[in-house]
Scaffold this active site. Sequence first.
Site, PDB file in Angstrom:
ATOM      1  N   GLU B  53       0.817  -1.265  -0.277  1.00 55.61           N
ATOM      2  CA  GLU B  53       0.131   0.064  -0.052  1.00 55.61           C
ATOM      3  C   GLU B  53       0.785   1.203   0.019  1.00 55.61           C
ATOM      4  O   GLU B  53       0.573   2.147  -0.618  1.00 55.61           O
ATOM      5  CB  GLU B  53      -0.726   0.132   0.969  1.00 55.61           C
ATOM      6  CG  GLU B  53      -2.014  -0.943   1.094  1.00 55.61           C
ATOM      7  CD  GLU B  53      -1.610  -2.577   1.883  1.00 55.61           C
ATOM      8  OE1 GLU B  53      -0.493  -2.641   1.905  1.00 55.61           O
ATOM      9  OE2 GLU B  53      -2.499  -3.176   1.483  1.00 55.61           O
ATOM     10  N   PHE B 115     -11.170  -7.837  13.739  1.00 48.19           N
ATOM     11  CA  PHE B 115     -10.066  -8.031  12.824  1.00 48.19           C
ATOM     12  C   PHE B 115      -9.642  -7.167  11.867  1.00 48.19           C
ATOM     13  O   PHE B 115     -10.705  -6.653  11.125  1.00 48.19           O
ATOM     14  CB  PHE B 115     -10.455  -9.564  12.241  1.00 48.19           C
ATOM     15  CG  PHE B 115      -9.296  -9.922  11.154  1.00 48.19           C
ATOM     16  CD1 PHE B 115      -7.947 -10.341  11.579  1.00 48.19           C
ATOM     17  CD2 PHE B 115      -9.580 -10.111   9.696  1.00 48.19           C
ATOM     18  CE1 PHE B 115      -7.109 -10.759  10.617  1.00 48.19           C
ATOM     19  CE2 PHE B 115      -8.563 -10.275   8.949  1.00 48.19           C
ATOM     20  CZ  PHE B 115      -7.404 -10.583   9.346  1.00 48.19           C
ATOM     21  N   GLN B 116      -8.512  -6.803  11.690  1.00 44.34           N
ATOM     22  CA  GLN B 116      -8.024  -5.711  10.691  1.00 44.34           C
ATOM     23  C   GLN B 116      -8.883  -4.265  11.154  1.00 44.34           C
ATOM     24  O   GLN B 116      -9.132  -3.575  10.100  1.00 44.34           O
ATOM     25  CB  GLN B 116      -8.149  -6.136   9.204  1.00 44.34           C
ATOM     26  CG  GLN B 116      -7.000  -7.287   9.043  1.00 44.34           C
ATOM     27  CD  GLN B 116      -7.027  -7.567   7.487  1.00 44.34           C
ATOM     28  OE1 GLN B 116      -7.996  -7.312   6.733  1.00 44.34           O
ATOM     29  NE2 GLN B 116      -5.889  -7.811   7.125  1.00 44.34           N
ATOM     30  N   LYS B 165     -17.377  -1.362   5.526  1.00 37.29           N
ATOM     31  CA  LYS B 165     -17.893  -2.269   4.750  1.00 37.29           C
ATOM     32  C   LYS B 165     -19.273  -2.173   4.269  1.00 37.29           C
ATOM     33  O   LYS B 165     -19.628  -2.399   3.174  1.00 37.29           O
ATOM     34  CB  LYS B 165     -17.374  -3.574   5.171  1.00 37.29           C
ATOM     35  CG  LYS B 165     -17.365  -4.686   3.998  1.00 37.29           C
ATOM     36  CD  LYS B 165     -16.937  -5.999   4.646  1.00 37.29           C
ATOM     37  CE  LYS B 165     -16.722  -7.084   3.406  1.00 37.29           C
ATOM     38  NZ  LYS B 165     -16.190  -8.088   3.951  1.00 37.29           N
ATOM     39  N   MET B 467      24.389   9.114   2.638  1.00 37.93           N
ATOM     40  CA  MET B 467      24.447  10.299   3.232  1.00 37.93           C
ATOM     41  C   MET B 467      24.503  10.102   4.669  1.00 37.93           C
ATOM     42  O   MET B 467      25.372  10.980   5.266  1.00 37.93           O
ATOM     43  CB  MET B 467      22.896  11.038   2.858  1.00 37.93           C
ATOM     44  CG  MET B 467      22.836  12.263   3.438  1.00 37.93           C
ATOM     45  SD  MET B 467      24.005  13.457   2.730  1.00 37.93           S
ATOM     46  CE  MET B 467      22.966  14.286   1.163  1.00 37.93           C
TER      47      MET B 467
END
Lengths: 81, 554
Positions: B53, B115-116, B165, B467
């Site tokens: 993502e 969940f999630q 959802k 760097m």
Amino acid sequence: MNHYQLTIKADDKQVVLERILQVTRYRGFLISGIEAKVNTGTNIGTIVLFVRSERSITLLVDQINKLIDIKEVHVDKSETA
Amino acid sequence: MASDKPQTGGSLLFNVLQQHGVQHVFGYPGGAIMPIYDALYDSDVNHYLCRHEQGAAFSAVGYARASGDVGVCLATSGPGATNLITGLADALADSIPVVAITGQVPTSAMGSDAFQEIDIFGLSLACTKHSFQVTDINDLEKVLHKAFAIALEGRQGPVLVDIPKDIQLAQVPTDSEHFSPLKNKVKLPPADVVAAKALLTAAKQPILYVGGGVGMANAVDELREFARATGLPSVSTLKGLGALDPNCDNYLGMLGMHGTKASNLAVQECDLLVVVGARFDDRVTGKLDEFAPNAKVIHFDIDTAEINKRRNADAAILGDLKINLPDLAAELTIGDWQAKCQQMKADCAWDYNHPGDTIFAPAVLNEISNKMPENTCVTTDVGQHQMWAAQHMAFNDPSNFLTSGGMGTMGFGLPAAIGAQISRPHDCVIAVTGDGSFMMNVQELSTIKRFQVPVKIVLIDNAKLGMVRQWQDLFFDGRLSETDLSDNPDFIMLATAFDIKAKQITKKSEVTAAIEEMLDHNGPYLLQLKIDALDNVWPLVPPNTANDKMMEST
């Protein structure tokens, strides 16, 4: 340390109070007190915020003003301790 | 594929996207966003499946920056949503218009540690311009339109819309509300044009200091006309590169920590800074109290909060640069100052003579810059290669140089290049990266393979976090803590595994032919340049130091 009192008018939208508190903390202002209420007729919230900081209050006012749901911000009192 | 299904929240999303001209989105499916992906199946919107993502968010950023349109990314709830956060923070820091759509667990499960489930709405407060969580299907259309308006209005930025959802599955009411554009709430104070003009005409040694706001305001033409009319010697921030004509005699290059010597010396000496769409970032100013110590300031910006934030303005001009810049144009009598700046520029010109046969990255990047097709879009990651690209490549528009400026996010370059290439399929896109940064989003090679995105990858490989290693050598007594990457994978084998043509070169004598082969290749290509691990980026203004006290070598 400077002490300030702000009055903020905001649309009564999701997490508007959290947004104000997050910006206040992030921009370097400590919160001494807070009063908040919503006019259920107009759906406008009024938040009175008591903050203290070494920084100029205009830095915070400009940042709160940028939040989408804010209608206006006024500095009511400003005192240098 | 046609469908007779009733319109749901999921299908409404794609209708609204199309109303806003969105043709391409970047994302990754998952449980709580499945109804939206089901609606995608029937949609004409092109979806680019990224492999993380964060890659989707950066591709959306790259798409937005290269095209000027809003970039859109999708992710599921929980880890999908949290993986977007770095990309959103990057977009916020660089004022990039992105709309991120996240799936959320059903409203009935919210707040139950499902969940999630994560409170992405709460997490978004610090890394977006604004965010919404839709808990009523009747609000969805209005919220989606608002998200686009907010992303684009005033100072642009990312907006997140979290959609549970059940809202994605809900049937949309037929009498949906029409959206009216937002009005800018912040009333801008009157511009100090008279005061600014007085400052400008009185100045003996003025400098034009240009930032990323010019590109965001689509005001490159107005800026260049202003620069031509006034004849101001000019400097650019990292994000402003491309706004000024790089071939103009009065243009001195980038200022700041790794800016050109001429830029930094001229700014320190100037008596007036005309600041256009820039914000006195700490990487620009060095020690703030000693930055341009004798200069008055005229500050152009769209964001009221940037005025007097880090440096007080003697005159502030707020609002649209396209309208405001022409108002200040004036013919100035600054011939001696122009000549002095041009002499400093000549005296401090880059030297590409480099002993030995080891590849010298600044020279390679300069050669690529000279050979790449017109309107090539270059992205970078973050580190030494980023600063070398900024110093040694020339860009004719800000949309042709995409780099993570404010956030400085390693892993930006490759997915941003994918987004840029998809928005501009007919232009060459080159991702300049380092071996540390490349590995941060290396999974996006799979996106390149899947969609045959013809991005050219220039991998500057010193087997170090270069760097950080440079700073450890300079400021931490050479204690090289965790910056050795000598166990990097075989990058040629890695690229080949994704069907990407790749070549490694190690000697200067191989450079020209390798660049030409890369640019002539029709598909994606990776060119790995092995460079000396001890090469440093010069000049360097040490932290909390005035810009005229720069280091030029060890």
